[in-house]
Motif scaffolding. Structure first.
Motif, PDB file in Angstrom:
ATOM      1  N   ASP A  87      37.837  10.867  15.439  1.00  0.00           N
ATOM      2  CA  ASP A  87      38.651   9.697  15.799  1.00  0.00           C
ATOM      3  C   ASP A  87      40.020   9.732  15.128  1.00  0.00           C
ATOM      4  OD1 ASP A  87      36.554   8.754  17.315  1.00  0.00           O
ATOM      5  OD2 ASP A  87      35.793   7.407  15.759  1.00  0.00           O
ATOM      6  N   GLY A  88      40.587  10.916  15.039  1.00  0.00           N
ATOM      7  CA  GLY A  88      41.907  11.057  14.443  1.00  0.00           C
ATOM      8  C   GLY A  88      41.913  11.051  12.933  1.00  0.00           C
ATOM      9  N   ILE A  89      40.737  11.051  12.328  1.00  0.00           N
ATOM     10  CA  ILE A  89      40.619  11.021  10.862  1.00  0.00           C
ATOM     11  C   ILE A  89      40.247  12.423  10.385  1.00  0.00           C
ATOM     12  CG2 ILE A  89      39.324  10.039   8.920  1.00  0.00           C
ATOM     13  CD1 ILE A  89      38.848   7.581  10.783  1.00  0.00           C
ATOM     14  N   PRO A  90      40.915  12.975   9.379  1.00  0.00           N
ATOM     15  CA  PRO A  90      40.575  14.316   8.881  1.00  0.00           C
ATOM     16  C   PRO A  90      39.089  14.416   8.541  1.00  0.00           C
ATOM     17  CG  PRO A  90      42.597  13.540   7.873  1.00  0.00           C
ATOM     18  CD  PRO A  90      42.056  12.384   8.649  1.00  0.00           C
ATOM     19  N   ALA A  91      38.442  15.479   9.005  1.00  0.00           N
ATOM     20  CA  ALA A  91      36.997  15.628   8.843  1.00  0.00           C
ATOM     21  C   ALA A  91      36.668  16.940   8.146  1.00  0.00           C
ATOM     22  CB  ALA A  91      36.306  15.553  10.204  1.00  0.00           C
TER      23      ALA A  91
END
Length: 954
Positions: free
Chosen positions: A277-281
């Motif tokens: 969701d656009g969050i660094p993973a």
């Protein structure tokens, strides 16, 4: 394991987890022979400067003899403690007793003392004096490690009969000198031969306790702040597909506009996937390039240890464990929970949870919603704590709903759901809220109180600065909560909380009602209430409710249903300007067909009048037919909030959002509205009682000194009696002697196993006398005929003796005694007990049915001040009987208050006195008589409020 030559087994009770000055944790434990490699490794990491301060000369390495000496202890005359993180030493402290093991008084090196160290040369030949030595790794200096170790080694020394530490320190070693001089103990300081000599008396003082509590508050507050205001957060267990707990928490943090860096962690991420969701993973916390302050853990319980280890190795500062499957699930889960806490603390981390609902921080600098609440509460000034996730949801919902979805008096600064409360507890969060500038009111739902003694201490300090409203569960502690046993009834614990300034309510509805009033209204200066409104019947209901709550209402002013907003404004202005009014309750019903514009106009009129008299509270009781509650809580200004478009980026992007009213920063009066008169008045009554407590707390009184108290003689007597065994109930003569040393005379009662011995006792005491059966089923039961009074001569005494034995059994069964008659008065009972959880408690009531059947007893924590003793006498419902009820003569209450103060001194001076009962105490118009007394002694219980700072053991 220790060698066979060691004198004591390993003292496991000296192990403790502590919070350091920066909010991190460390473990303190005794050093053993198995620590040789750790000691050598630790010493190698100490700077040359620190070693020089220790030896006054270079000392680059430890010899084999040094290592042996400093890892072999008998735990009596030689003791070493280490502070560890991740199992490795970061600091050590030791003492060596002087005079019992042949230690020379010469200044010889002790290689484990540096930073803190110095060359110690106490005077020779003093068995209760010891030299003490510290060493703290340079990387951990400034974290308060030496101060914590000093508290613990001092407690150990006192336990082993040592009363003084002494040291010689180079003048340039200012850090070590400061550790000692800041500790608060009584000390001597001198300068000769180029060194500073310090002598430290280890007996706790008011100042040393104050220093200890201040350090505890700063450290524990900082540990909670690190959890609530992180610069970066990783959600561990964020699912790849939408839905699920981890993915939900991740979305809530993002949607709240968290101002820091946000990361998603899932070990099942496919190769090449770098975002969720656009969050660094990332697959692991270890893979994150940069610091992580807080990890929110949502993985299954069996995977949590692996995650905690990764977090610890990466330097994560704290954990919020949402995962369930711990102590709430049974014995296996409880052991899993213990292991979780041990593992986290070993890495210097604190935990909220497990089985937690999460945390929220509405500060514009943070904007963190690391919880399962999809819609966080609006920003405000209320701090909210709930042990139960379900109750937390209900509280957040009610606060949101009571504001009509609009911020205002219902706003929350921070929210913490502790779940199983394995580590971070309500006490820790209280430490944070105490000086949090964003929190004006604290609301807490407590299913259990793990350390009532500490909670009441913290509550008293917090309540002196800001209101503290508590709902306390009355049942047994939920599974998963580690709670020490208490013998006190629930009502007694509640009374002690109120004594500490806690606003104790029964339901979460009352919790919210009271919080709404206290958040944005001034405290009422008194109990006088003006009532005005456009409904006569609603005014009468409010009037009756005020009487029921002990308030002093004026007759309601009926403005009639034709009243306009201007009529309300004018009437409210007059009421607030009246010097005989301390608070105003406005009752309002909408006119038929009235539109929302009318509600807004009435709200504006009421606010306009209220703002002109900022020293008196205003409440509104309204019929829920319109939008008056929403209009009253609406603020007048709006401000868009910034949201991080892509979490994890250095600079958050500002997006336009739907305009949300923000609580005004200028203190605008936001008036709370209630749908029922009883609820409004109950909240007002709590505010009145709290305001009265605040006024009294400013002058709590003093613990008086009495010249005739023989404290040392009592200590010698107690020591001699306890030498007979671990615990005992004193005989009559021993009880009278001990109480007599504290100026508490007990009227003699002589045994009368035969009629002839009863007559002899009466002659010795002098007529008139009383004949009493002391068998347990008849003791103090004049109503059953077990007491015969005013026996004026031998004939009456013999007749009474025959009647008692004829009615109730043989003298052996009755255990009769003869006692001189006391002046007539009111029979009372005084008790003191040492509770393992709450500490020493002093109780007072009238003897007989009032206390036994109705439970009409008042309670105070020991030591009791003169003002508290006077309050204790007046707190019972039957107190009028002491002050001339219905024309009776008032009794000598000053003598009664003095008796309470003397009993308080006895149990406070001697914790070995674990129970005292004086019954009956006959209080006459002049003086009083103690007719019956019992005392129980036992080895002194642990006083963790006076011991060194520690986290609860798990």
């Amino acid at each position: 394991m220790q060698t066979s030559s060691d004198r004591h087994e390993y003292p496991a009770h000296w192990e403790a987890d502590v919070v350091l000055r920066d909010g991190g944790t460390a473990r303190i434990r005794p050093i053993t022979v198995d620590d040789a490699e750790r000691l050598v490794s630790f010493y190698e990491q100490v700077s040359d400067e620190s070693k020089y301060y220790r030896f006054f000369a270079p000392y680059p390495r430890l010899s084999a003899k040094d290592v042996h000496r400093f890892t072999h202890h008998d735990f009596v005359d030689r003791v070493g403690l280490a502070a560890t993180i991740g199992g490795e030493f970061i600091a050590t402290v030791r003492y060596d007793r002087i005079g019992r093991n042949g230690l020379p008084a010469s200044a010889r090196p002790s290689p484990d003392a540096a930073l803190a160290g110095g060359r110690f040369a106490p005077a020779p030949g003093i068995p209760d004096e010891a030299e003490v030595a510290f060493l703290v790794q340079d990387a951990h200096q400034g974290r308060g490690v030496a101060s914590a170790l000093l508290e613990h080694i001092a407690a150990v020394a006192r336990e082993r009969g040592i009363r003084r530490f002494a040291a010689e320190v180079l003048p340039a070693n200012t850090k070590m000198i400061k550790v000692f001089t800041d500790a608060g103990y009584t000390q001597k300081r001198s300068f000769e031969d180029g060194v500073v000599r310090l002598e430290l008396d280890l007996e706790p003082t008011d100042r040393s306790l104050a220093v200890q509590y201040a350090r505890e508050q700063r450290a524990e507050a900082r540990s909670v702040q690190r959890l609530l205001a992180p610069g970066s957060v990783a959600v561990v267990g964020a699912g790849r597909a939408p839905g699920g707990v981890g993915r939900g928490v991740l979305g809530n943090i993002r949607d709240a506009g968290f101002t820091g860096r946000l990361y998603a962690v899932n070990r099942a991420l496919p190769d090449g996937q770098k975002e969720l969701d656009g969050i660094p993973a990332y697959r692991s916390v270890r893979d994150i390039d940069g610091p992580v302050d807080l990890a929110v853990v949502t993985v299954p319980a069996e995977r949590v240890p692996e995650v905690v280890t990764e977090c610890g190795e990466h330097g994560v500062q704290g954990l919020v464990v949402i995962s369930a499957g711990y102590a709430e699930s049974g014995p296996e889960g409880r052991e899993r929970q213990r292991a979780l806490v041990r593992l986290a603390r070993a890495h210097g981390m604190r935990i909220i949870g497990p089985n937690a609902f999460g945390i929220i921080n509405n500060s514009p600098e943070t904007r963190l919603n690391a919880s399962l609440a999809p819609e966080p509460p609006r920003p405000g000034r209320i701090g909210l704590f709930a042990q139960s996730g379900a109750i937390g949801i209900a509280l957040l919902s009610r606060l949101h709903r009571r504001g009509g979805g609009v911020t205002g008096v219902t706003g929350v600064s921070t929210f913490v759901s502790s779940g199983n409360r394995a580590d971070v507890s309500g006490n820790d969060v209280l430490q944070y809220w105490y000086d949090d500038p964003d929190t004006d009111v604290v609301l807490m739902y407590l299913e259990s109180i793990g350390n009532p003694r500490k909670f009441t201490r913290l509550a008293r300090r917090t309540a002196a600065a800001k209101p503290l409203v508590v709902v306390q569960g009355a049942g047994s502690a939920p599974q998963g909560h580690a709670v020490r046993a208490t013998r006190l009834p629930h009502a007694t614990v509640s009374a002690l909380l109120r004594q500490a300034g806690v606003i104790r309510v029964d339901t979460i509805t009352e919790l919210v009602d009271t919080g709404l009033l206290l958040a944005r209204q001034p405290l009422p200066p008194g109990p006088r209430v003006a009532i005005l409104g456009n409904s006569e019947s609603l005014g009468v209901l409010t009037y009756d409710a005020c009487l029921s709550e002990g308030l002093r209402p004026a007759p309601p002013l009926d403005l009639t249903t034709a009243a306009t907003p201007e009529d309300f404004r004018a009437a409210l202005s007059r009421a607030l300007a009246d010097d005989t009014c301390d608070a105003v309750v406005v009752t309002a019903i909408p006119a038929i067909g009235e539109e929302s514009a009318g509600d807004a106009a009435l709200a504006a009129a009421l606010r306009s009048a209220a703002e002109r008299t900022p020293s008196k509270p205003v409440l509104v009781v309204h019929v829920e037919l319109g939008g008056l509650a929403e209009a009253l809580s609406a603020a007048t200004s709006t401000a868009p909030r910034a949201r991080a478009a892509t979490a994890g980026t250095a600079e958050p992007e500002t997006r336009p959002e739907p305009e949300t009213p923000a609580e005004p920063a200028d203190g605008t009066r936001l008036i709370p509205a209630y749908p029922a008169a009883e609820r409004a008045v109950r909240a007002l009554a709590e505010a009145v009682r709290y305001a009265q407590w605040r006024r009294e707390a400013a002058d709590p009184g003093k613990v008086p000194e009495y010249d005739d108290i023989d404290e040392k003689g009592a200590a010698r007597l107690i020591g001699g009696l306890l030498a007979r065994g671990q615990g005992l109930s004193l005989g009559t003569d021993e009880t009278c002697e001990l109480l007599g040393r504290y100026g508490i005379p007990v009227r003699r009662a002589l045994p009368a196993p035969t009629p002839e011995e009863a007559v002899a006792a009466a002659r010795a005491l002098g007529y008139p006398v009383a004949l009493k059966a002391t068998a347990p089923h008849l003791r103090h039961r004049a109503d059953l005929g077990g007491v015969r009074l005013d026996l004026a001569d031998e004939e009456q005494l013999r007749r009474a003796y025959a009647e008692l034995t004829g009615l109730f059994g043989t003298p052996q069964e009755l255990r009769p005694v003869v006692q001189a008659m006391a002046p007539r008065g009111v029979d009372t009972v005084v008790r003191a007990v040492i509770d393992p959880a709450a500490g020493a408690v002093l109780s007072f009531g009238l003897a007989g049915a009032a206390s036994q059947l109705l439970g009409d007893m008042a309670h105070r924590l020991v030591p009791v001040t003169d003002r508290e003793a006077a309050s204790l006498v007046r707190s019972i419902r039957t107190a009028p009987l002491l002050f001339g009820w219905r024309g009776s003569a008032p009794v000598d209450t000053p003598a009664l208050e003095e008796l309470l103060l003397r009993v308080s001194r006895l149990v406070d001076d001697h914790p070995e006195v674990v129970a005292v009962t004086l019954e009956p105490v006959v209080v006459a118009t002049e003086g009083l008589s103690v007719l019956g007394a019992s005392v129980r002694l036992a080895p002194p219980p642990a006083r963790d409020d006076l011991g060194p700072r520690t986290l609860p053991a798990y």
